[in-house]
Design a protein around this motif. Structure first.
Motif, PDB file in Angstrom:
ATOM      1  N   GLU A   1      20.652  21.922   6.445  1.00  0.00           N
ATOM      2  CA  GLU A   1      19.964  21.236   7.544  1.00  0.00           C
ATOM      3  C   GLU A   1      20.749  20.016   8.021  1.00  0.00           C
ATOM      4  OE1 GLU A   1      15.869  18.789   8.589  1.00  0.00           O
ATOM      5  OE2 GLU A   1      15.838  20.168   6.891  1.00  0.00           O
ATOM      6  N   THR A   2      21.279  19.242   7.087  1.00  0.00           N
ATOM      7  CA  THR A   2      22.009  18.033   7.474  1.00  0.00           C
ATOM      8  C   THR A   2      23.259  18.386   8.277  1.00  0.00           C
ATOM      9  OG1 THR A   2      21.201  16.966   5.468  1.00  0.00           O
ATOM     10  CG2 THR A   2      22.996  15.867   6.616  1.00  0.00           C
ATOM     11  N   THR A   3      23.969  19.409   7.874  1.00  0.00           N
ATOM     12  CA  THR A   3      25.133  19.870   8.631  1.00  0.00           C
ATOM     13  C   THR A   3      24.714  20.327  10.026  1.00  0.00           C
ATOM     14  OG1 THR A   3      26.328  20.513   6.629  1.00  0.00           O
ATOM     15  CG2 THR A   3      27.004  21.574   8.690  1.00  0.00           C
ATOM     16  N   THR A   4      23.589  21.017  10.110  1.00  0.00           N
ATOM     17  CA  THR A   4      23.086  21.491  11.402  1.00  0.00           C
ATOM     18  C   THR A   4      22.797  20.327  12.334  1.00  0.00           C
ATOM     19  OG1 THR A   4      22.156  23.488  10.421  1.00  0.00           O
ATOM     20  CG2 THR A   4      21.187  22.749  12.508  1.00  0.00           C
ATOM     21  N   ARG A   5      22.138  19.301  11.819  1.00  0.00           N
ATOM     22  CA  ARG A   5      21.800  18.146  12.653  1.00  0.00           C
ATOM     23  C   ARG A   5      23.067  17.437  13.147  1.00  0.00           C
ATOM     24  NH1 ARG A   5      16.497  15.667  11.969  1.00  0.00           N
ATOM     25  NH2 ARG A   5      15.125  17.031  10.772  1.00  0.00           N
ATOM     26  N   VAL A   6      24.024  17.227  12.244  1.00  0.00           N
ATOM     27  CA  VAL A   6      25.260  16.556  12.639  1.00  0.00           C
ATOM     28  C   VAL A   6      26.028  17.407  13.655  1.00  0.00           C
ATOM     29  CG1 VAL A   6      27.505  15.714  11.822  1.00  0.00           C
ATOM     30  CG2 VAL A   6      25.432  15.235  10.492  1.00  0.00           C
ATOM     31  N   ALA A   7      26.088  18.711  13.397  1.00  0.00           N
ATOM     32  CA  ALA A   7      26.792  19.605  14.330  1.00  0.00           C
ATOM     33  C   ALA A   7      26.178  19.536  15.720  1.00  0.00           C
ATOM     34  CB  ALA A   7      26.759  21.034  13.800  1.00  0.00           C
ATOM     35  N   SER A   8      24.855  19.535  15.789  1.00  0.00           N
ATOM     36  CA  SER A   8      24.173  19.438  17.075  1.00  0.00           C
ATOM     37  C   SER A   8      24.522  18.125  17.770  1.00  0.00           C
ATOM     38  CB  SER A   8      22.662  19.544  16.874  1.00  0.00           C
ATOM     39  OG  SER A   8      21.981  19.336  18.092  1.00  0.00           O
ATOM     40  N   ASP A   9      24.498  17.027  17.021  1.00  0.00           N
ATOM     41  CA  ASP A   9      24.841  15.731  17.605  1.00  0.00           C
ATOM     42  C   ASP A   9      26.288  15.684  18.097  1.00  0.00           C
ATOM     43  OD1 ASP A   9      22.321  14.732  17.240  1.00  0.00           O
ATOM     44  OD2 ASP A   9      22.814  13.480  15.504  1.00  0.00           O
ATOM     45  N   LEU A  10      27.156  16.483  17.469  1.00  0.00           N
ATOM     46  CA  LEU A  10      28.559  16.533  17.880  1.00  0.00           C
ATOM     47  C   LEU A  10      28.775  17.467  19.070  1.00  0.00           C
ATOM     48  CD1 LEU A  10      30.312  16.613  14.380  1.00  0.00           C
ATOM     49  CD2 LEU A  10      30.288  14.707  16.020  1.00  0.00           C
ATOM     50  N   GLY A  11      27.713  18.122  19.519  1.00  0.00           N
ATOM     51  CA  GLY A  11      27.810  18.963  20.709  1.00  0.00           C
ATOM     52  C   GLY A  11      27.947  20.444  20.468  1.00  0.00           C
ATOM     53  N   TYR A  12      27.881  20.881  19.216  1.00  0.00           N
ATOM     54  CA  TYR A  12      27.957  22.311  18.931  1.00  0.00           C
ATOM     55  C   TYR A  12      26.611  22.982  19.198  1.00  0.00           C
ATOM     56  CZ  TYR A  12      32.304  21.169  16.576  1.00  0.00           C
ATOM     57  OH  TYR A  12      33.571  20.712  16.295  1.00  0.00           O
ATOM     58  N   ARG A  13      26.652  24.214  19.657  1.00  0.00           N
ATOM     59  CA  ARG A  13      25.445  25.033  19.741  1.00  0.00           C
ATOM     60  C   ARG A  13      25.290  25.697  18.374  1.00  0.00           C
ATOM     61  NH1 ARG A  13      25.664  29.541  23.999  1.00  0.00           N
ATOM     62  NH2 ARG A  13      25.056  31.082  22.496  1.00  0.00           N
ATOM     63  N   VAL A  14      24.136  25.518  17.736  1.00  0.00           N
ATOM     64  CA  VAL A  14      23.982  25.930  16.337  1.00  0.00           C
ATOM     65  C   VAL A  14      22.889  26.971  16.192  1.00  0.00           C
ATOM     66  CG1 VAL A  14      23.669  25.152  13.960  1.00  0.00           C
ATOM     67  CG2 VAL A  14      24.646  23.580  15.659  1.00  0.00           C
ATOM     68  N   THR A  15      23.188  28.007  15.418  1.00  0.00           N
ATOM     69  CA  THR A  15      22.192  28.991  14.994  1.00  0.00           C
ATOM     70  C   THR A  15      22.000  28.821  13.493  1.00  0.00           C
ATOM     71  OG1 THR A  15      22.832  30.532  16.733  1.00  0.00           O
ATOM     72  CG2 THR A  15      21.614  31.443  14.853  1.00  0.00           C
ATOM     73  N   PHE A  16      20.767  28.567  13.101  1.00  0.00           N
ATOM     74  CA  PHE A  16      20.397  28.330  11.694  1.00  0.00           C
ATOM     75  C   PHE A  16      19.762  29.613  11.170  1.00  0.00           C
ATOM     76  CE2 PHE A  16      17.578  26.808   8.337  1.00  0.00           C
ATOM     77  CZ  PHE A  16      18.305  25.800   7.717  1.00  0.00           C
ATOM     78  N   VAL A  17      20.447  30.284  10.239  1.00  0.00           N
ATOM     79  CA  VAL A  17      19.975  31.589   9.758  1.00  0.00           C
ATOM     80  C   VAL A  17      19.135  31.363   8.501  1.00  0.00           C
ATOM     81  CG1 VAL A  17      20.614  33.959   9.242  1.00  0.00           C
ATOM     82  CG2 VAL A  17      22.115  32.553  10.676  1.00  0.00           C
ATOM     83  N   THR A  18      17.838  31.239   8.718  1.00  0.00           N
ATOM     84  CA  THR A  18      16.932  30.822   7.650  1.00  0.00           C
ATOM     85  C   THR A  18      16.991  31.712   6.422  1.00  0.00           C
ATOM     86  OG1 THR A  18      15.432  30.005   9.344  1.00  0.00           O
ATOM     87  CG2 THR A  18      14.548  30.199   7.155  1.00  0.00           C
ATOM     88  N   ASP A  19      16.985  33.031   6.629  1.00  0.00           N
ATOM     89  CA  ASP A  19      16.931  33.910   5.455  1.00  0.00           C
ATOM     90  C   ASP A  19      18.300  34.130   4.815  1.00  0.00           C
ATOM     91  OD1 ASP A  19      17.884  35.533   7.495  1.00  0.00           O
ATOM     92  OD2 ASP A  19      16.640  37.255   6.956  1.00  0.00           O
ATOM     93  N   ALA A  20      19.282  33.354   5.257  1.00  0.00           N
ATOM     94  CA  ALA A  20      20.570  33.283   4.560  1.00  0.00           C
ATOM     95  C   ALA A  20      20.758  31.869   4.017  1.00  0.00           C
ATOM     96  CB  ALA A  20      21.712  33.675   5.479  1.00  0.00           C
ATOM     97  N   THR A  21      19.626  31.197   3.782  1.00  0.00           N
ATOM     98  CA  THR A  21      19.636  29.910   3.075  1.00  0.00           C
ATOM     99  C   THR A  21      18.737  30.044   1.857  1.00  0.00           C
ATOM    100  OG1 THR A  21      17.697  28.854   4.133  1.00  0.00           O
ATOM    101  CG2 THR A  21      19.813  28.695   5.298  1.00  0.00           C
ATOM    102  N   ALA A  22      18.873  29.106   0.954  1.00  0.00           N
ATOM    103  CA  ALA A  22      18.027  29.096  -0.246  1.00  0.00           C
ATOM    104  C   ALA A  22      17.815  27.658  -0.686  1.00  0.00           C
ATOM    105  CB  ALA A  22      18.680  29.891  -1.374  1.00  0.00           C
ATOM    106  N   THR A  23      16.700  27.437  -1.365  1.00  0.00           N
ATOM    107  CA  THR A  23      16.422  26.104  -1.892  1.00  0.00           C
ATOM    108  C   THR A  23      15.525  26.217  -3.115  1.00  0.00           C
ATOM    109  OG1 THR A  23      15.832  23.848  -1.262  1.00  0.00           O
ATOM    110  CG2 THR A  23      14.361  25.611  -0.481  1.00  0.00           C
ATOM    111  N   ASN A  24      15.172  25.063  -3.656  1.00  0.00           N
ATOM    112  CA  ASN A  24      14.305  24.986  -4.836  1.00  0.00           C
ATOM    113  C   ASN A  24      13.083  24.149  -4.510  1.00  0.00           C
ATOM    114  OD1 ASN A  24      17.392  24.411  -5.855  1.00  0.00           O
ATOM    115  ND2 ASN A  24      16.374  25.983  -7.054  1.00  0.00           N
TER     116      ASN A  24
END
Length: 199
Positions: free
Chosen positions: A119-142
């Motif tokens: 998520e943090t990378t996604t937010r920074v990437a967006s602020d840097l002007g990248y168009r971002v697709t976040f693939v939820t079911d290819a992430t994992a957490t605890n």
């Protein structure tokens, strides 16, 4: 192509830690591998990111040998590999330079942990002007302990504490926080279907 898949922290460090038994998606490598195949077929750049904490003595200390891709994943020759020491993949690496040199303006992101480094990378990437697709079911957490939970909780205590935030709730909240602001939310199935329709 002007798109890159950024695979964040899908590394043995997590499997070596005590919380792996609580991971939301134990077979995350399978989902990531599907995205990697899609990216390679499309001619997109695949960037691998590993988190490193040199000198820490923990599972993210490179000296212990866990700072490497999950064994099910395979990096091809020429695919960039960056090592980060911050939560996002930009601040402590040359990732932005690497993307700029390749003319990349669109990112597809996946990895571990959903709400932290991905998520943090996604937010920074967006602020840097990248168009971002976040693939939820290819992430994992605890699950995450409550801020007032005692330090050093065992896994059993973490799971028994009613204040613990479940992995499912974390993923749901992350989707709400990112969608329409920082990223488009997608699934692996949807991206595969879209690629098939373009073929």
């Amino acid at each position: 192509m002007t798109r890159a898949l950024v695979v964040i922290d899908v590394q043995e460090s997590f499997r070596a830690g005590p919380l792996w038994e609580t991971i939301s998606r134990p077979k995350i490598a399978h989902q990531v591998d599907r995205l990697v195949r899609l990216a390679r077929q499309a001619g997109d750049t695949v960037v691998w990111v590993l988190h490193s904490e040199p000198g820490s003595g923990g599972v993210f200390d490179p000296a212990l040998g866990h700072v490497r891709l999950l064994e099910e994943l395979h990096r091809e020759e020429g695919e960039p590999l960056v090592h980060k020491t911050s939560h996002n993949a930009f601040t402590t690496t040359n990732l932005q330079q690497l993307l700029t040199e390749r003319g990349i303006r669109e990112l597809v992101v996946c990895g571990i942990r959903t709400e932290q480094c991905v998520e943090t990378t996604t937010r920074v990437a967006s602020d840097l002007g990248y168009r971002v697709t976040f693939v939820t079911d290819a992430t994992a957490t605890n699950p995450i302990a409550h801020r007032d939970a005692p330090a050093g909780q065992s896994v059993a205590e973490l799971l028994a504490d009613p204040r613990t935030l479940s992995a499912e709730e974390i993923v749901r909240r992350t989707e709400y926080a990112l969608a329409g602001r920082f990223a488009t939310i997608a699934t692996v199935d949807a991206l595969e279907a879209a690629a098939g329709s373009r073929a």
